[in-house]
Design an enzyme around this catalytic site. Structure first.
Site, short mmCIF file in Angstrom:
data_model
loop_
_atom_site.label_atom_id
_atom_site.label_comp_id
_atom_site.label_asym_id
_atom_site.label_seq_id
_atom_site.Cartn_x
_atom_site.Cartn_y
_atom_site.Cartn_z
CB ALA A 28 -13.10 3.53 1.07
CB SER A 29 -12.66 3.93 6.96
OG SER A 29 -11.78 2.83 7.04
CG ASP A 83 0.84 7.59 -3.48
OD1 ASP A 83 0.73 8.44 -4.39
OD2 ASP A 83 0.28 7.72 -2.37
CG ASP A 92 -5.37 1.15 8.18
OD1 ASP A 92 -5.64 0.45 9.16
OD2 ASP A 92 -4.25 1.66 8.04
CB THR A 93 -9.90 4.52 9.47
OG1 THR A 93 -8.79 5.30 8.99
CG2 THR A 93 -10.55 5.23 10.64
CG ASP A 111 -2.02 0.94 1.24
OD1 ASP A 111 -2.45 1.34 0.14
OD2 ASP A 111 -2.49 1.31 2.33
CG HIS A 143 -5.40 8.04 3.68
ND1 HIS A 143 -4.53 8.65 2.80
CD2 HIS A 143 -5.66 6.82 3.14
CE1 HIS A 143 -4.29 7.83 1.78
NE2 HIS A 143 -4.97 6.72 1.96
N GLY A 144 -7.95 8.34 7.25
CA GLY A 144 -8.14 8.59 8.67
C GLY A 144 -9.60 8.75 9.07
CG ASN A 186 -7.23 1.01 -0.54
OD1 ASN A 186 -7.60 0.12 -1.30
ND2 ASN A 186 -6.07 1.60 -0.66
O1 G3H Z 1 -3.26 4.81 3.64
C1 G3H Z 1 -2.60 4.56 4.63
C2 G3H Z 1 -2.94 3.37 5.45
O2 G3H Z 1 -3.99 3.69 6.34
C3 G3H Z 1 -1.72 2.85 6.15
O3 G3H Z 1 -1.30 3.70 7.15
O4 G3H Z 1 1.13 4.15 6.79
O5 G3H Z 1 0.07 4.32 9.09
O6 G3H Z 1 0.44 2.09 7.99
P1 G3H Z 1 0.19 3.56 7.78
P1 13P Z 2 -9.06 4.76 5.60
O1 13P Z 2 -8.21 5.60 6.47
O2 13P Z 2 -10.34 5.46 5.23
O3 13P Z 2 -9.36 3.42 6.19
O4 13P Z 2 -8.27 4.51 4.22
C1 13P Z 2 -7.26 3.53 4.15
C2 13P Z 2 -6.46 3.60 2.89
O5 13P Z 2 -6.77 4.30 1.94
C3 13P Z 2 -5.26 2.76 2.84
O6 13P Z 2 -4.54 2.92 1.65
ZN ZN Z 3 -4.60 4.93 0.95
#
Ligand code: G3H
Ligand code: 13P
Ligand code: ZN
Length: 306
Positions: free
Chosen positions: A211-212, A102, A254-255, A80, A178-179, A252
């Protein structure tokens, strides 16, 4: 079984459903993602950022790839937000089956040139490539059109970028960020722009970062258990459904996993002060993340597609 990202996403784009790319950073997150995907018979993408690889080392990456191999559904292991050619090569060497380069923060020509280098290397070992064009930033509805244009993906540029680089899937900026703080109320998503991009790139799987959903139930539980995430807001499920209809294939997330993990850990520690066995703290977190992944799979429409 371990497959490439393109294998999963080509079918998703053709058949009009979305596939989750869930970020993992440890064993419990990996298990939650894979157990949920198996329970729902869904293909899935396990995403690891450079931060995740730094945190867990090659050891964690190898564990994630082994787990993907053992899974009873198709799984791609994806880098990622790869920030450099070198970072991509490290991921290829570890055995990732999909990578993102990226360079969306650079000018257009640099983005094209750096992405092309990565495509050449990844292609040689049969690995899929994602790249990004446009800037991921929460964009408010009322922001002026030319300001939006400067940040969000330009459809014509996206088409030229895809043609010149030969990438397999493209991350687009259509308003998400993000976030856990994606804007006030229901964050703005530029569905019209997405439609234009998808029309210019028929068959190309498109990727939605940031996209969370940021479920309010999780935010409230975290805040009740001593956390402080006031004003957290995510992407509405209806916007996710619309985006998938509009050509988004990789979503995607993560959050939402971080929130599920934190809610469960905070509650266990608060409600059961006598506990000190890590398995009794991380086990409930794994269950909570599994529940979130299963919900996302239902939302994306990938259940039963494995
Ligand atoms: O888009 C980023 C993801 O949420 C990964 O975050 O770089 O803190 O692992 P990170
Ligand atoms: P979120 O922070 O919305 O979950 O997005 C995660 C993401 O885009 C990871 O590449
Ligand atoms: Zn991302």
């Amino acid at each position: 079984m371990l497959v490439t990202g393109l294998e999963i996403l080509k079918k998703a784009r053709e058949e009009g459903y979305g596939v989750g790319a869930f970020n993992t950073n440890n064993m419990e997150i990996t298990q939650a993602i894979l157990e949920a995907s198996e329970a729902k018979r869904s293909p899935v993408i396990l995403a690891m950022s450079e931060g995740a690889i730094k945190y867990g080392g090659g050891y964690l990456a190898r564990m994630v790839i082994e787990a993907a191999r053992d899974a009873r559904v198709p799984v791609a292991v994806h880098l990622d937000h790869g920030s450099s050619y070198e970072a991509v090569l490290r991921a290829l060497r570890l055995g990732f089956t999909s990578v993102m380069i990226d360079k969306s923060g650079e000018d257009f020509e640099t983005n094209v040139a750096e992405t092309k280098r990565v495509v050449a290397a990844a292609r040689a070992v049969g690995v899929s490539v994602e790249a990004e064009i446009g800037k991921l930033a929460g964009v408010e509805e009322h922001v002026a059109v030319d300001e939006k244009d400067a940040l969000l993906t330009n459809p014509r540029e996206a088409q030229i970028f895809a043609e010149r680089t030969g990438i397999d899937f493209l991350a687009v900026a259509i308003g998400t960020s993000h976030g856990p703080y994606k804007g006030k109320g229901r964050p703005f998503i530029d569905h019209a722009r997405l439609k234009e991009i998808a029309e210019l790139l028929p068959g190309m799987p498109l990727v939605l970062h940031g996209a969370s959903g940021v479920p309010q139930e999780l935010v409230e539980r975290i805040n009740r258990a001593g956390g402080n995430l006031k004003g957290a807001q995510g992407i509405h499920p209806d916007d996710i459904r619309l985006a998938i209809q509009g050509g988004i294939s990789k979503i995607n997330t993560d959050t939402d996993l971080r929130l599920a993990f934190t809610a469960a850990v905070r509650e266990v520690l608060m409600e059961k002060p006598e506990i000190f066995d890590p398995r009794k703290i991380l086990g409930p977190a794994r269950e909570e993340m599994k529940r979130v992944v299963m919900e996302r799979i239902e939302l994306f429409g990938s259940a039963g597609r494995a």
